[in-house]
Design a protein around this motif. Structure first.
Motif, PDB file in Angstrom:
ATOM      1  N   GLU A   1     -19.503  60.400 -15.134  1.00 31.11           N
ATOM      2  CA  GLU A   1     -19.313  61.470 -16.118  1.00 31.11           C
ATOM      3  C   GLU A   1     -20.609  62.241 -16.342  1.00 31.11           C
ATOM      4  O   GLU A   1     -20.611  63.471 -16.416  1.00 31.11           O
ATOM      5  CB  GLU A   1     -18.827  60.866 -17.437  1.00 31.11           C
ATOM      6  CG  GLU A   1     -18.598  61.911 -18.526  1.00 31.11           C
ATOM      7  CD  GLU A   1     -18.078  61.302 -19.815  1.00 31.11           C
ATOM      8  OE1 GLU A   1     -18.148  61.987 -20.842  1.00 31.11           O
ATOM      9  OE2 GLU A   1     -17.618  60.140 -19.776  1.00 31.11           O
ATOM     10  N   GLN A   2     -21.724  61.503 -16.453  1.00 33.64           N
ATOM     11  CA  GLN A   2     -23.009  62.159 -16.668  1.00 33.64           C
ATOM     12  C   GLN A   2     -23.401  63.003 -15.465  1.00 33.64           C
ATOM     13  O   GLN A   2     -23.949  64.106 -15.595  1.00 33.64           O
ATOM     14  CB  GLN A   2     -24.097  61.114 -16.944  1.00 33.64           C
ATOM     15  CG  GLN A   2     -25.460  61.712 -17.290  1.00 33.64           C
ATOM     16  CD  GLN A   2     -25.392  62.591 -18.526  1.00 33.64           C
ATOM     17  OE1 GLN A   2     -24.868  62.178 -19.563  1.00 33.64           O
ATOM     18  NE2 GLN A   2     -25.899  63.810 -18.423  1.00 33.64           N
TER      19      GLN A   2
ATOM     20  N   ALA B   1     -21.409  66.176 -15.550  1.00 33.89           N
ATOM     21  CA  ALA B   1     -21.934  67.053 -16.603  1.00 33.89           C
ATOM     22  C   ALA B   1     -23.211  67.741 -16.146  1.00 33.89           C
ATOM     23  O   ALA B   1     -23.410  68.935 -16.386  1.00 33.89           O
ATOM     24  CB  ALA B   1     -22.184  66.243 -17.875  1.00 33.89           C
ATOM     25  N   ASP B   2     -24.082  66.980 -15.477  1.00 31.66           N
ATOM     26  CA  ASP B   2     -25.342  67.560 -14.987  1.00 31.66           C
ATOM     27  C   ASP B   2     -25.072  68.634 -13.938  1.00 31.66           C
ATOM     28  O   ASP B   2     -25.717  69.691 -13.925  1.00 31.66           O
ATOM     29  CB  ASP B   2     -26.228  66.465 -14.386  1.00 31.66           C
ATOM     30  CG  ASP B   2     -26.763  65.503 -15.446  1.00 31.66           C
ATOM     31  OD1 ASP B   2     -26.702  65.856 -16.648  1.00 31.66           O
ATOM     32  OD2 ASP B   2     -27.224  64.410 -15.075  1.00 31.66           O
TER      33      ASP B   2
ATOM     34  N   GLY C   1     -19.314  55.945 -16.883  1.00 32.50           N
ATOM     35  CA  GLY C   1     -20.283  56.725 -17.655  1.00 32.50           C
ATOM     36  C   GLY C   1     -21.269  57.430 -16.755  1.00 32.50           C
ATOM     37  O   GLY C   1     -21.656  58.578 -17.007  1.00 32.50           O
ATOM     38  N   THR C   2     -21.679  56.762 -15.675  1.00 32.21           N
ATOM     39  CA  THR C   2     -22.622  57.367 -14.734  1.00 32.21           C
ATOM     40  C   THR C   2     -22.001  58.564 -14.037  1.00 32.21           C
ATOM     41  O   THR C   2     -22.642  59.610 -13.873  1.00 32.21           O
ATOM     42  CB  THR C   2     -23.050  56.329 -13.677  1.00 32.21           C
ATOM     43  OG1 THR C   2     -23.645  55.214 -14.336  1.00 32.21           O
ATOM     44  CG2 THR C   2     -24.039  56.929 -12.690  1.00 32.21           C
TER      45      THR C   2
END
Length: 220
Positions: free
Chosen positions: A31-32, A35-36, A28-29
């Motif tokens: 992926e974020q 995305a950022d 999840g980290t």
């Protein structure tokens, strides 16, 4: 002694949990983070596009301005895009796409000829890329992408604009070298085909098909 084993197993399980074993929290980290990063890239392209769009409005003015003035602006903007973006990579892609989109949008804003501007834009970008030693195919691919996207957003004729953009790139490459022409054609021929354009100028030369009249052989 056997009583130590459960504690060791519990400790190992705890360590695995904290380290994100299985990719749960760690995934999840990542992926974020991706995305950022992509959001920042999109923002950069938008900023480049807006800057170029405003520059055209300020320099050319409403009504399309003089064709000569617009050509000078396009040349300066193209050279700036290549110099700022480098020879290849993400920076060059963002710069070229942003500039291409900004030019089309800016010319449309001032009532200029978007189709003609697409030709001049590709022409200027290819020559600027060649002068710097940048990857011509890479520049052509991202430039045409920006032009087509901005053309669609402006409501102009995508097929006609795209065809002129392809022509501009090929003509400019012809001023560089035969290899440059082949490089640009390899990248853009598929785009030209998707736009439904005639590919005689882009496709490799081939001998004409023999005439066929009524099933009879040609006279000797």
């Amino acid at each position: 002694m056997s009583s130590k084993h459960p504690r060791a197993e519990q400790s190992g399980a705890s360590n695995r949990s904290r380290s994100g074993d299985g990719g749960g929290d760690g995934g999840g980290t990542i992926e974020q983070g991706i995305a950022d990063s992509l959001a920042l890239l999109g923002t950069a392209e938008t900023q480049v596009s807006a800057l170029v769009r405003q520059a055209i409005a300020d320099t050319v003015g409403t009504g399309g301005g003089a064709a000569g003035a617009l050509t000078v602006v396009l040349k300066q903007v193209a050279e700036g895009a290549i110099n700022a973006g480098g020879q290849v990579g993400t920076g060059l892609a963002i710069s070229v796409r942003g500039v291409a989109k900004g030019i089309v949008a800016g010319v449309h804003d001032v009532g200029g000829d978007v189709v003609a501007a697409s030709f001049d834009t590709m022409h200027a970008l290819i020559l600027a890329a060649a002068a710097l030693g940048a990857d011509l195919g890479y520049v052509a691919r991202h430039a045409i992408s920006g032009i087509l996207e901005a053309t669609a957003e402006s409501g102009a004729d995508v097929a006609q604009t795209g065809a002129r953009a392809v022509a501009g790139a090929v003509e400019a490459a012809g001023q560089v070298s035969t290899v440059a022409v082949m490089t640009v054609k390899d990248v853009l021929i598929g785009i030209a085909a998707s736009l439904g354009q005639t590919l005689h100028a882009l496709a490799p030369s081939s001998p004409p098909a023999p005439a066929h009249k009524g099933g009879t052989a040609p006279p000797h």
